[in-house]
Design an enzyme around this catalytic site. Structure first.
Site, PDB file in Angstrom:
ATOM      1  N   SER A  15      15.612  -4.754   2.726  1.00 11.07           N
ATOM      2  CA  SER A  15      15.269  -4.075   1.579  1.00 11.07           C
ATOM      3  C   SER A  15      16.690  -3.710   1.719  1.00 11.07           C
ATOM      4  O   SER A  15      17.418  -3.383   2.486  1.00 11.07           O
ATOM      5  CB  SER A  15      14.643  -2.461   1.553  1.00 11.07           C
ATOM      6  OG  SER A  15      14.486  -1.997   0.797  1.00 11.07           O
ATOM      7  N   TYR A  26      12.904   4.773   7.615  1.00 13.66           N
ATOM      8  CA  TYR A  26      12.398   3.405   6.794  1.00 13.66           C
ATOM      9  C   TYR A  26      13.901   1.839   6.802  1.00 13.66           C
ATOM     10  O   TYR A  26      13.742   0.659   7.185  1.00 13.66           O
ATOM     11  CB  TYR A  26      11.677   2.896   5.378  1.00 13.66           C
ATOM     12  CG  TYR A  26      11.388   2.247   4.989  1.00 13.66           C
ATOM     13  CD1 TYR A  26      10.384   1.399   5.076  1.00 13.66           C
ATOM     14  CD2 TYR A  26      12.024   1.408   3.276  1.00 13.66           C
ATOM     15  CE1 TYR A  26      10.111   0.237   3.844  1.00 13.66           C
ATOM     16  CE2 TYR A  26      12.250   0.643   2.401  1.00 13.66           C
ATOM     17  CZ  TYR A  26      11.057  -0.252   3.283  1.00 13.66           C
ATOM     18  OH  TYR A  26      10.944  -1.424   2.991  1.00 13.66           O
TER      19      TYR A  26
END
Length: 242
Positions: A137, A151
């Site tokens: 990501s 995250y």
């Protein structure tokens, strides 16, 4: 012979888009899903309609025995040539100080431990010429302050996994890369409590819009294919400029 690719989390979003694109490229596919059998059946039907051999296997990617079952199903399709480590979760968006330890452990277990377990199976089974693509990501370098720092930290771990494993498996002729999406239109935002987040964040994206799952699938397909034969240890950012 047709390539055989395992996709974790293939019933929706980026995973489903990748399955469809790989099917068009001639891959046989074994993909996992967790709960939504109807969604998995829909993707299977689409793949079968193209003439692709495909199976869907219910898997909790945190469980090494269930991961092994997925790879056993893939072995029935032929020699394994690819893995797309895609199954992932977020948790409710919010300040770091409010992070629930249960949510933290779930994010770490699914997004990192699950990737490691699947990559381990792939490394055991793949012959020379195989390729692994981990879904990272843009958060890994942006940090996601005020949203989900944990995250982002886990996705930074995914990048480290990609680089280290690429170096370890290179002598065996196995490539390992990652794709780092930005903000993509998938239902993962619903799970984080902000289903309209892609549209809300569009003004801060240099290209002015969120991405689509198929745009990420295109990058994954390239990294799995022969045109990327000299590419390993790379984190390919597909984020609209973020």
């Amino acid at each position: 012979m047709n390539p055989v690719t395992v996709i974790t989390g293939g019933s929706r979003g980026i995973g489903a888009a990748t399955a469809r694109r790989l099917a068009r490229a001639g891959h046989h596919i074994a993909f996992s899903y967790q709960r939504d059998r109807a969604a998995a059946d829909t993707v299977l039907a689409e793949l079968h309609a193209t003439g692709t051999t495909a199976v869907a296997v219910p898997v909790d990617t945190r469980d090494p025995d269930q991961i092994a079952t997925l790879f056993a199903a893939a072995a029935d399709l032929g020699d394994l040539t690819g893995l797309v480590n895609n199954a992932g979760v977020t948790s409710p968006i919010g300040p770091f100080v409010d992070l629930d330890p249960t949510d933290l452990r779930h994010v770490v277990d699914v997004n990192l431990i699950g990737y490691i377990l699947a990559a381990q199976q792939a490394a055991r089974q793949m012959p020379a010429g195989g390729a692994i693509v981990n879904i990272s990501s843009a958060a890994a370098t942006l940090g996601s302050p005020g949203e989900y720092v944990h995250y982002a930290a886990v996705k930074a771990g995914t990048d480290a996994l990609t680089i280290g494993l690429a170096k370890e498996l290179a002598p065996r002729g196995i490539r390992v890369n990652a794709v780092a999406p930005g903000i993509i239109r998938t239902d993962i935002h619903t799970l984080s409590g902000q289903p309209d987040r892609p549209e809300q964040t569009a003004p801060r994206i240099p290209l002015g819009r969120p991405g689509e799952p198929d745009e990420i699938a295109a990058a994954i397909t390239w990294l799995l294919g022969p045109d990327a034969s000299y590419t390993t240890g790379t984190i390919l950012r597909v984020s609209g400029g973020l």
